[in-house]
Design a protein around this motif. Structure first.
Motif, PDB file in Angstrom:
ATOM      1  N   PRO A  34       6.427  32.843 -18.275  1.00  0.00           N
ATOM      2  CA  PRO A  34       5.237  32.082 -18.683  1.00  0.00           C
ATOM      3  C   PRO A  34       4.169  32.978 -19.340  1.00  0.00           C
ATOM      4  O   PRO A  34       3.552  32.593 -20.324  1.00  0.00           O
ATOM      5  CB  PRO A  34       4.716  31.486 -17.375  1.00  0.00           C
ATOM      6  CG  PRO A  34       5.893  31.435 -16.474  1.00  0.00           C
ATOM      7  CD  PRO A  34       6.713  32.642 -16.846  1.00  0.00           C
ATOM      8  N   ARG A  35       3.994  34.165 -18.802  1.00  0.00           N
ATOM      9  CA  ARG A  35       3.002  35.090 -19.378  1.00  0.00           C
ATOM     10  C   ARG A  35       3.453  35.542 -20.764  1.00  0.00           C
ATOM     11  O   ARG A  35       2.667  35.558 -21.712  1.00  0.00           O
ATOM     12  CB  ARG A  35       2.824  36.298 -18.452  1.00  0.00           C
ATOM     13  CG  ARG A  35       1.831  37.315 -18.977  1.00  0.00           C
ATOM     14  CD  ARG A  35       1.566  38.410 -17.956  1.00  0.00           C
ATOM     15  NE  ARG A  35       2.751  39.122 -17.546  1.00  0.00           N
ATOM     16  CZ  ARG A  35       3.158  40.277 -18.067  1.00  0.00           C
ATOM     17  NH1 ARG A  35       2.463  40.846 -19.013  1.00  0.00           N
ATOM     18  NH2 ARG A  35       4.244  40.861 -17.627  1.00  0.00           N
ATOM     19  N   LEU A  36       4.734  35.872 -20.907  1.00  0.00           N
ATOM     20  CA  LEU A  36       5.259  36.301 -22.200  1.00  0.00           C
ATOM     21  C   LEU A  36       5.154  35.183 -23.239  1.00  0.00           C
ATOM     22  O   LEU A  36       4.764  35.422 -24.387  1.00  0.00           O
ATOM     23  CB  LEU A  36       6.711  36.748 -22.048  1.00  0.00           C
ATOM     24  CG  LEU A  36       7.409  37.210 -23.313  1.00  0.00           C
ATOM     25  CD1 LEU A  36       6.660  38.376 -23.957  1.00  0.00           C
ATOM     26  CD2 LEU A  36       8.838  37.595 -23.010  1.00  0.00           C
ATOM     27  N   GLU A  37       5.456  33.963 -22.821  1.00  0.00           N
ATOM     28  CA  GLU A  37       5.345  32.824 -23.737  1.00  0.00           C
ATOM     29  C   GLU A  37       3.898  32.651 -24.215  1.00  0.00           C
ATOM     30  O   GLU A  37       3.641  32.433 -25.397  1.00  0.00           O
ATOM     31  CB  GLU A  37       5.819  31.545 -23.054  1.00  0.00           C
ATOM     32  CG  GLU A  37       5.722  30.322 -23.955  1.00  0.00           C
ATOM     33  CD  GLU A  37       6.147  29.042 -23.256  1.00  0.00           C
ATOM     34  OE1 GLU A  37       6.391  28.058 -23.971  1.00  0.00           O
ATOM     35  OE2 GLU A  37       6.219  29.025 -22.016  1.00  0.00           O
ATOM     36  N   PHE A  43      -0.336  35.031 -30.139  1.00  0.00           N
ATOM     37  CA  PHE A  43      -0.099  35.873 -31.314  1.00  0.00           C
ATOM     38  C   PHE A  43       0.208  35.009 -32.540  1.00  0.00           C
ATOM     39  O   PHE A  43      -0.348  35.215 -33.621  1.00  0.00           O
ATOM     40  CB  PHE A  43       1.065  36.835 -31.044  1.00  0.00           C
ATOM     41  CG  PHE A  43       1.401  37.730 -32.200  1.00  0.00           C
ATOM     42  CD1 PHE A  43       0.735  38.931 -32.362  1.00  0.00           C
ATOM     43  CD2 PHE A  43       2.386  37.379 -33.114  1.00  0.00           C
ATOM     44  CE1 PHE A  43       1.031  39.767 -33.433  1.00  0.00           C
ATOM     45  CE2 PHE A  43       2.688  38.202 -34.175  1.00  0.00           C
ATOM     46  CZ  PHE A  43       2.020  39.402 -34.339  1.00  0.00           C
ATOM     47  N   ALA A  44       1.090  34.028 -32.356  1.00  0.00           N
ATOM     48  CA  ALA A  44       1.483  33.160 -33.470  1.00  0.00           C
ATOM     49  C   ALA A  44       0.328  32.284 -33.947  1.00  0.00           C
ATOM     50  O   ALA A  44       0.268  31.913 -35.127  1.00  0.00           O
ATOM     51  CB  ALA A  44       2.665  32.291 -33.060  1.00  0.00           C
ATOM     52  N   ALA A  45      -0.614  31.946 -33.077  1.00  0.00           N
ATOM     53  CA  ALA A  45      -1.730  31.068 -33.436  1.00  0.00           C
ATOM     54  C   ALA A  45      -2.829  31.820 -34.184  1.00  0.00           C
ATOM     55  O   ALA A  45      -3.685  31.176 -34.801  1.00  0.00           O
ATOM     56  CB  ALA A  45      -2.294  30.419 -32.189  1.00  0.00           C
ATOM     57  N   SER A  46      -2.811  33.105 -34.153  1.00  0.00           N
ATOM     58  CA  SER A  46      -3.859  33.893 -34.798  1.00  0.00           C
ATOM     59  C   SER A  46      -3.766  33.779 -36.321  1.00  0.00           C
ATOM     60  O   SER A  46      -2.721  34.078 -36.911  1.00  0.00           O
ATOM     61  CB  SER A  46      -3.731  35.370 -34.389  1.00  0.00           C
ATOM     62  OG  SER A  46      -4.491  36.181 -35.254  1.00  0.00           O
ATOM     63  N   PRO A  47      -4.862  33.352 -36.984  1.00  0.00           N
ATOM     64  CA  PRO A  47      -4.827  33.237 -38.456  1.00  0.00           C
ATOM     65  C   PRO A  47      -4.497  34.576 -39.129  1.00  0.00           C
ATOM     66  O   PRO A  47      -3.790  34.608 -40.137  1.00  0.00           O
ATOM     67  CB  PRO A  47      -6.248  32.788 -38.801  1.00  0.00           C
ATOM     68  CG  PRO A  47      -6.745  32.097 -37.573  1.00  0.00           C
ATOM     69  CD  PRO A  47      -6.114  32.852 -36.422  1.00  0.00           C
TER      70      PRO A  47
END
Length: 54
Positions: A34-37, A43-47
């Protein structure tokens, strides 16, 4: 493996040296998925990251 580590520590102690043993227990004894997800989703949401890695 643990027995050999203990023997090595004993040998170092007899030589007057100190030692340190570090055990990485993530995903061995603890479920860290859960922490890794969360880290990956953040990270993926960062513009900035989306711009660098489309």
């Amino acid at each position: 493996m643990l027995e050999q580590i203990l023997v090595n520590i004993q040998d170092l102690t007899k030589q007057g040296k100190t030692s340190l043993a570090v055990f990485d227990l993530d995903s061995t004894l603890f479920d860290v998925s859960p922490r890794l997800e969360r880290i990956l989703l953040d990270f993926a949401a960062s513009p900035l990251n989306q711009k660098k890695i489309p």
